[in-house]
Design a protein around this motif. Structure first.
Motif, short mmCIF file in Angstrom:
data_model
loop_
_atom_site.label_atom_id
_atom_site.label_comp_id
_atom_site.label_asym_id
_atom_site.label_seq_id
_atom_site.Cartn_x
_atom_site.Cartn_y
_atom_site.Cartn_z
N ASP A 222 0.82 -1.02 -0.01
CA ASP A 222 0.00 -0.17 0.02
C ASP A 222 0.77 1.41 -0.12
O ASP A 222 0.28 2.33 0.04
N LYS A 223 2.16 1.01 -0.24
CA LYS A 223 2.90 2.52 -0.41
C LYS A 223 3.38 2.95 -1.52
O LYS A 223 3.23 2.38 -2.63
N ASN A 224 3.47 4.32 -1.60
CA ASN A 224 3.70 4.99 -2.58
C ASN A 224 5.43 5.14 -2.72
O ASN A 224 5.97 5.61 -1.83
N VAL A 225 6.08 4.52 -3.85
CA VAL A 225 7.19 3.96 -3.80
C VAL A 225 8.20 5.01 -4.70
O VAL A 225 7.57 5.00 -6.15
N LEU A 226 9.19 5.57 -4.66
CA LEU A 226 10.16 6.28 -5.43
C LEU A 226 11.37 5.38 -5.66
O LEU A 226 12.25 5.24 -4.49
N LEU A 297 8.11 5.28 0.60
CA LEU A 297 9.51 4.58 0.51
C LEU A 297 10.11 5.12 -0.71
O LEU A 297 9.57 5.32 -1.63
N VAL A 298 11.38 5.70 -0.39
CA VAL A 298 12.04 6.12 -1.29
C VAL A 298 13.55 5.30 -1.40
O VAL A 298 14.24 5.21 -0.32
N ILE A 299 13.72 4.99 -2.62
CA ILE A 299 14.94 3.93 -2.82
C ILE A 299 16.05 4.69 -3.31
O ILE A 299 15.92 5.28 -4.46
N THR A 330 10.24 12.57 1.61
CA THR A 330 9.59 11.40 2.19
C THR A 330 8.71 11.60 3.28
O THR A 330 8.78 12.79 4.11
N GLU A 331 7.52 10.84 3.28
CA GLU A 331 6.56 11.16 4.39
C GLU A 331 6.96 11.14 5.72
O GLU A 331 7.99 10.21 5.86
#
Length: 398
Positions: A222-226, A297-299, A330-331
């Motif tokens: 359910d995450k918004n991922v970069l 989530l930021v990678i 990032t949240e």
């Protein structure tokens, strides 16, 4: 067998080599000028001509050769190479028996006793990476050893030893049957398209296997991922398969878009529901800030060194700034996955980069997971630089 040259080790480095350090550097040797032809066998000796170890001459960015044995009488020949390969394969038996993964490393350079070479397995195909002309001179024995150790479909190679340390671009096929590319390999049940015949990179970095798995299994739902510096989108695939609400993949290379679409498609993921952006990552951070875009989530998995028309990025110098950029999008309670494959510093310094970035941004954080190389990427305690991968999962906030 190649004739051996005696190299005298400078006094202050003798103990280091006696304790098993495998890399030979020019500045540790008194008479390195005796080395003429790459592939030559040398004996390391102390000032009294006492034997320390033997190795081969092979120039790469790390040094001028690698130690192969501390046994004076050991011959560096076909049985030697076969024994090393056989021992390495036995250490990977569990990987060969794993039904959900068929892409992994079977020989990891100095970690398996021969620096300057790695061998990966891709669903029946071997891929050999040669890092110097010196190790390449033993090609015949090494190929024979591979052939003797079991069935395979084909063998490919990558030569990475021109004068500037770049990949030598010629026909990568060695023998067996040519692959029909892309080969779709499995990794923890995920599919990845790989090309063993198309330049220096194959489409996936096997050393990040454990990280992709934990992103899928623990962090993506359910995450918004970069996913920045996304290459072929392998992390994005893992996140999407883990139930991410959406993934955004950003990379400067134009071909990253088609490659990422291919990886999504190999897993039955509708790529049109994901964002794939061809843009300089640092420009994207500015764009995201202007548009008030934030992510759960930021990678961050940048190359150790990269140059574009606008800027030069060096991990050792610029990583704190990169983390600050990630913090800005990032949240609260979101997670930053900070990764580096730079061997020039250790985990302690890397954690220092994180601390510096959060302090300068006046933000709190907590490291919730950390990873280094997976088990098939064997390393040796005598050469800590070989354990180059450092990955931190950092939660923003209290």
């Amino acid at each position: 067998m190649k004739s051996a040259v005696d190299l005298q080790v400078k006094q202050k480095y003798i103990t280091k080599y006696q304790k098993g350090y495998p890399l030979v550097n020019k500045d540790t040797i008194q008479n390195a000028e005796l080395l003429q032809e790459e592939g030559a066998i040398f004996n390391l000796v102390d000032p009294k001509r006492n034997f320390i170890a033997k190795g081969y001459y092979g120039i790469q960015n790390k040094g001028i050769g690698w130690i192969l044995s501390h046994n004076k009488g050991e011959k560096i020949d076909f049985p030697f190479f076969k024994s090393k390969m056989e021992h390495a394969m036995k250490k990977r038996v569990s990987f060969f028996e794993e039904s959900q993964t068929n892409a992994f490393r079977i020989f990891n350079g100095e970690g398996d006793g021969i620096g300057g070479i790695t061998i990966d397995f891709f669903d029946g195909y071997y891929l050999i990476n040669w890092y110097s002309e010196g190790i390449y001179s033993f090609k015949e024995q090494i190929i024979r050893a591979l052939e003797d150790l079991g069935d395979y479909k084909g063998i490919y190679e990558k030569k990475r030893f021109d004068t500037k340390g770049k990949y030598i671009d010629d026909d990568d096929f060695v023998k067996g049957e040519r692959g029909q590319f892309p080969i779709i390999v499995k990794e923890n049940g995920m599919n990845y398209a790989v090309y063993l015949n198309d330049g220096a990179m194959v489409g996936i970095f096997l050393d990040q296997r454990d990280v992709r798995k934990v992103i899928r299994d623990k962090y993506a739902l359910d995450k918004n991922v970069l996913n920045t510096f996304s290459y072929t989108g392998a992390f994005s695939v893992a996140a999407a398969l883990g139930g991410a609400a959406k993934t955004t993949s950003v990379d400067l290379a134009k071909r990253s878009k088609s490659k990422t679409i291919e990886q999504f498609s190999a897993n039955g993921i509708d790529f049109e529901q994901q964002d794939i952006v061809v843009m300089d990552v640092f420009d994207y951070f500015r764009y995201a800030n202007r548009k008030n875009l934030t992510f759960d989530l930021v990678i961050l998995d940048p190359p150790s060194f990269a140059r574009s028309k606008k800027r030069t990025f060096s991990t050792a110098k610029d990583y704190p700034g990169l983390i600050k950029d990630a913090i800005s999008v990032t949240e609260e309670n979101g997670v930053i996955v900070a990764s580096t494959n730079s061997a020039t510093f250790g985990m302690k310094k890397f954690k220092g980069f994180v601390e510096q970035a959060f302090r300068e941004m006046n933000e709190k954080y907590r490291i919730v997971d950390e990873y280094s190389l997976p088990h098939d990427f064997r390393t040796t305690n005598e050469y800590p630089e070989g354990n180059y991968l450092k990955v931190l999962f950092i939660k923003k906030g209290n």
